[in-house]
Design a protein around this motif. Structure first.
Motif, PDB file in Angstrom:
ATOM      1  N   GLU A  99     -26.255 -27.657 -67.292  1.00 32.69           N
ATOM      2  CA  GLU A  99     -25.252 -26.606 -67.092  1.00 32.69           C
ATOM      3  C   GLU A  99     -24.427 -26.850 -65.834  1.00 32.69           C
ATOM      4  O   GLU A  99     -23.222 -26.580 -65.810  1.00 32.69           O
ATOM      5  CB  GLU A  99     -25.938 -25.237 -67.051  1.00 32.69           C
ATOM      6  N   ILE A 100     -25.049 -27.359 -64.783  1.00 36.68           N
ATOM      7  CA  ILE A 100     -24.297 -27.710 -63.569  1.00 36.68           C
ATOM      8  C   ILE A 100     -23.265 -28.788 -63.887  1.00 36.68           C
ATOM      9  O   ILE A 100     -22.113 -28.713 -63.462  1.00 36.68           O
ATOM     10  CB  ILE A 100     -25.261 -28.183 -62.455  1.00 36.68           C
ATOM     11  N   ASN A 124     -35.977 -20.658 -53.412  1.00 34.41           N
ATOM     12  CA  ASN A 124     -35.052 -20.994 -52.322  1.00 34.41           C
ATOM     13  C   ASN A 124     -34.545 -22.425 -52.443  1.00 34.41           C
ATOM     14  O   ASN A 124     -33.361 -22.704 -52.183  1.00 34.41           O
ATOM     15  CB  ASN A 124     -35.736 -20.800 -50.970  1.00 34.41           C
ATOM     16  N   PHE A 125     -35.433 -23.334 -52.849  1.00 37.92           N
ATOM     17  CA  PHE A 125     -35.033 -24.736 -53.008  1.00 37.92           C
ATOM     18  C   PHE A 125     -33.987 -24.891 -54.106  1.00 37.92           C
ATOM     19  O   PHE A 125     -32.960 -25.564 -53.931  1.00 37.92           O
ATOM     20  CB  PHE A 125     -36.254 -25.592 -53.326  1.00 37.92           C
ATOM     21  N   ILE A 126     -34.211 -24.239 -55.258  1.00 38.96           N
ATOM     22  CA  ILE A 126     -33.278 -24.358 -56.377  1.00 38.96           C
ATOM     23  C   ILE A 126     -31.948 -23.694 -56.040  1.00 38.96           C
ATOM     24  O   ILE A 126     -30.874 -24.231 -56.338  1.00 38.96           O
ATOM     25  CB  ILE A 126     -33.899 -23.759 -57.654  1.00 38.96           C
ATOM     26  N   ARG A 128     -27.232 -17.020 -65.882  1.00 47.15           N
ATOM     27  CA  ARG A 128     -28.456 -17.729 -66.272  1.00 47.15           C
ATOM     28  C   ARG A 128     -29.423 -17.810 -65.082  1.00 47.15           C
ATOM     29  O   ARG A 128     -30.616 -17.582 -65.210  1.00 47.15           O
ATOM     30  CB  ARG A 128     -28.089 -19.131 -66.751  1.00 47.15           C
ATOM     31  N   MET A 129     -28.866 -18.118 -63.913  1.00 46.88           N
ATOM     32  CA  MET A 129     -29.689 -18.205 -62.706  1.00 46.88           C
ATOM     33  C   MET A 129     -30.322 -16.851 -62.374  1.00 46.88           C
ATOM     34  O   MET A 129     -31.489 -16.770 -62.009  1.00 46.88           O
ATOM     35  CB  MET A 129     -28.834 -18.671 -61.529  1.00 46.88           C
ATOM     36  N   HIS A 130     -29.533 -15.781 -62.515  1.00 53.74           N
ATOM     37  CA  HIS A 130     -30.038 -14.444 -62.209  1.00 53.74           C
ATOM     38  C   HIS A 130     -31.231 -14.101 -63.112  1.00 53.74           C
ATOM     39  O   HIS A 130     -32.238 -13.555 -62.640  1.00 53.74           O
ATOM     40  CB  HIS A 130     -28.924 -13.415 -62.392  1.00 53.74           C
ATOM     41  N   GLY A 131     -31.109 -14.417 -64.409  1.00 50.77           N
ATOM     42  CA  GLY A 131     -32.209 -14.148 -65.337  1.00 50.77           C
ATOM     43  C   GLY A 131     -33.465 -14.925 -64.974  1.00 50.77           C
ATOM     44  O   GLY A 131     -34.575 -14.377 -65.013  1.00 50.77           O
ATOM     45  N   TRP A 132     -33.295 -16.191 -64.608  1.00 53.24           N
ATOM     46  CA  TRP A 132     -34.461 -17.004 -64.257  1.00 53.24           C
ATOM     47  C   TRP A 132     -35.097 -16.517 -62.950  1.00 53.24           C
ATOM     48  O   TRP A 132     -36.325 -16.483 -62.825  1.00 53.24           O
ATOM     49  CB  TRP A 132     -34.068 -18.476 -64.112  1.00 53.24           C
ATOM     50  N   GLU A 142     -30.076 -25.928 -53.733  1.00 43.75           N
ATOM     51  CA  GLU A 142     -29.641 -27.114 -54.482  1.00 43.75           C
ATOM     52  C   GLU A 142     -28.374 -26.810 -55.280  1.00 43.75           C
ATOM     53  O   GLU A 142     -27.414 -27.591 -55.278  1.00 43.75           O
ATOM     54  CB  GLU A 142     -30.776 -27.546 -55.422  1.00 43.75           C
ATOM     55  N   VAL A 143     -28.353 -25.661 -55.955  1.00 43.41           N
ATOM     56  CA  VAL A 143     -27.173 -25.265 -56.736  1.00 43.41           C
ATOM     57  C   VAL A 143     -25.993 -24.987 -55.810  1.00 43.41           C
ATOM     58  O   VAL A 143     -24.859 -25.407 -56.077  1.00 43.41           O
ATOM     59  CB  VAL A 143     -27.497 -24.021 -57.603  1.00 43.41           C
ATOM     60  N   ALA A 144     -26.251 -24.293 -54.705  1.00 49.22           N
ATOM     61  CA  ALA A 144     -25.172 -23.965 -53.764  1.00 49.22           C
ATOM     62  C   ALA A 144     -24.548 -25.224 -53.177  1.00 49.22           C
ATOM     63  O   ALA A 144     -23.318 -25.306 -53.019  1.00 49.22           O
ATOM     64  CB  ALA A 144     -25.721 -23.078 -52.645  1.00 49.22           C
ATOM     65  N   ALA A 145     -25.372 -26.222 -52.867  1.00 44.12           N
ATOM     66  CA  ALA A 145     -24.847 -27.466 -52.291  1.00 44.12           C
ATOM     67  C   ALA A 145     -24.039 -28.249 -53.321  1.00 44.12           C
ATOM     68  O   ALA A 145     -22.999 -28.844 -52.997  1.00 44.12           O
ATOM     69  CB  ALA A 145     -26.004 -28.312 -51.769  1.00 44.12           C
ATOM     70  N   THR A 146     -24.482 -28.247 -54.569  1.00 44.57           N
ATOM     71  CA  THR A 146     -23.802 -29.012 -55.619  1.00 44.57           C
ATOM     72  C   THR A 146     -22.483 -28.368 -56.013  1.00 44.57           C
ATOM     73  O   THR A 146     -21.497 -29.053 -56.302  1.00 44.57           O
ATOM     74  CB  THR A 146     -24.713 -29.142 -56.858  1.00 44.57           C
ATOM     75  N   LEU A 147     -22.448 -27.026 -56.032  1.00 40.70           N
ATOM     76  CA  LEU A 147     -21.255 -26.308 -56.489  1.00 40.70           C
ATOM     77  C   LEU A 147     -20.644 -25.480 -55.358  1.00 40.70           C
ATOM     78  O   LEU A 147     -20.184 -24.361 -55.561  1.00 40.70           O
ATOM     79  CB  LEU A 147     -21.632 -25.390 -57.667  1.00 40.70           C
ATOM     80  N   GLU A 148     -20.626 -26.057 -54.150  1.00 47.82           N
ATOM     81  CA  GLU A 148     -20.196 -25.309 -52.968  1.00 47.82           C
ATOM     82  C   GLU A 148     -18.736 -24.880 -53.018  1.00 47.82           C
ATOM     83  O   GLU A 148     -18.338 -23.924 -52.340  1.00 47.82           O
ATOM     84  CB  GLU A 148     -20.445 -26.133 -51.707  1.00 47.82           C
TER      85      GLU A 148
END
Length: 414
Positions: free
Chosen positions: A338-339, A373-375, A355-359, A378-384
């Motif tokens: 999805e990313i 926190n790690f995930i 999707r992230m909120h549900g998980w 990771e998402v924030a850094a990839t889609l900053e």
């Protein structure tokens, strides 16, 4: 002989427990335009952009009136099911009904679900309002604390699974259970119609049916064609609870097991006496034979809670919970896909956030603080550089509320 008599008494007790008012003359309520319109709205939920919903809605009143006529004249016939295979990670065959048939399923459940709801036990958690996976896990946590007296005693768990449950539901047995509550022959006709559209062999069945009054009876069907319910249908989810309510009543009223939790065909019983759980398992195996089911031989075990029990996607221990490894691997794999889709413009960023909120809501019930926190990082850094539409909307609303100097246009900072 003694064992058979004992189980006959058990069945009699269950029947006595389930002695209840029977309802007739409810088919007219099912066929009412108001009920069919409500059923349409429920079937449409989350699918308003689907082409088949758009087409049906173009002539909504005419389509619902035609469906109502088919039901009233008993000439309604469901379309063949569409089958497809999913791996999540277990391979399952999902059967998809036509949209018109899904409206009928909702219309049926609107009428008969309230008739059965008050017969269900409190600790049946699948496909019921106010229940669900997380409430089942909370109940498990409460049971384990009580049984172990706050971890001062050993706690054993009978973790069991019914072998190929949906494929092995016997139609005649289920119909006899439904008749305990429903005496309307026309409702029974419709239920038989829905059942006859599927059998465990995988294809669509075309049973020879004999109509008498408003009744339909199976004639000349193979035993395989007289059993099974399709995964993915609303009616299958509801009737799964109706069928296994027989087991629930047996466990609660005959075995008198206090700490029993069921979610579809998965169930657990907690106790600090392992020998008693062995007895429960034997009794349940024998009871299930009376309704033509059996426990899964490899998935029905008695486990010390300290060693971990897998239930509803969690690995539960005495003092903590973890996410099931296969579920976590699946989530990480789908998240990466999805990313990538967001980066290539094939998926809205807001959809990924939902999707992230549900998980996150699901995973927070396990000991996953560091993992979450790690995930997230990771998402924030990839889609900053991505901004959610909802954040833009919120910012614009705040901007409109700001007082502006007289005679000057609103200030917009980019």
């Amino acid at each position: 002989m003694g064992d058979n008599n004992g189980h006959s008494r058990g069945m009699a007790l269950v029947s006595k427990t389930l002695h209840m008012k029977r309802y007739g003359n409810i088919y007219g309520n099912l066929c009412s335009y108001a009920n069919l319109e409500l059923a349409f709205r429920k079937a449409r939920k989350g699918k308003t952009a689907k082409h088949y919903v758009v087409e049906f809605e173009k002539n909504l009143k005419d389509n619902l009136l035609l469906l109502r006529t088919e039901l009233l004249l008993h000439c309604y016939s469901p379309h063949p099911l569409v089958h497809f295979i999913v791996k999540d990670p277990k391979t399952r065959k999902i059967s998809k009904s036509a949209f018109k048939d899904r409206i009928v399923h909702h219309a049926l459940c609107n009428i008969i679900e309230p008739l059965f709801e008050n017969t269900f036990i409190h600790d049946s958690y699948a496909n019921r309002k106010g229940k669900g996976t997380l409430n089942a896990i909370k109940r498990f946590d409460g049971c384990k604390r009580t049984v172990s007296k706050n971890n001062t005693l050993p706690c054993y768990v009978l973790k069991a699974d019914i072998r190929k449950y949906f494929d092995n539901v016997d139609h005649s047995t289920l119909l006899s259970i439904i008749k305990k509550r429903v005496k309307d022959a026309k409702i029974m006709w419709l239920i038989r119609k829905i059942f006859s559209n599927y059998h465990a062999g995988g294809g669509e069945s075309s049973p020879q049916e004999v109509e008498g009054s408003a009744n339909l009876r199976f004639a000349g069907l193979s035993s395989q064609a007289r059993k099974g319910m399709p995964l993915g249908n609303l009616t299958s989810q509801f009737f799964a609870n109706v069928f296994l309510n027989e087991l629930d009543q047996f466990v609660k009223h005959k075995l008198k097991a206090t700490y029993y939790i069921r979610y579809v065909d998965d169930f657990v019983i907690l106790h600090n006496n392992k020998g008693l759980l062995e007895h429960y398992k034997w009794e349940i195996q024998n009871f299930l034979k009376t309704i033509k089911l059996e426990l899964h031989p490899d998935k029905s075990k008695i486990i010390l809670l300290n060693k971990g029990v897998t239930f509803l996607g969690y690995r539960i221990f005495s003092h903590h919970k973890l996410l099931k490894k296969s579920n976590l691997r699946k989530f990480r794999r789908e998240l990466a896909e999805e990313i990538d889709a967001v980066q290539h413009g094939d998926l809205p960023y807001d959809t990924l956030l939902d999707r992230m909120h549900g998980w996150l809501e699901y995973s927070r019930w396990a000991n996953t603080h560091a993992l979450r926190n790690f995930i997230l990082s990771e998402v924030a850094a990839t889609l900053e550089h991505n901004i959610a539409d909802r954040d833009i909307d919120r910012w614009l609303k705040c901007l409109k509320k700001r007082p502006q100097p007289t005679g000057q246009p609103p200030t917009v900072v980019i």
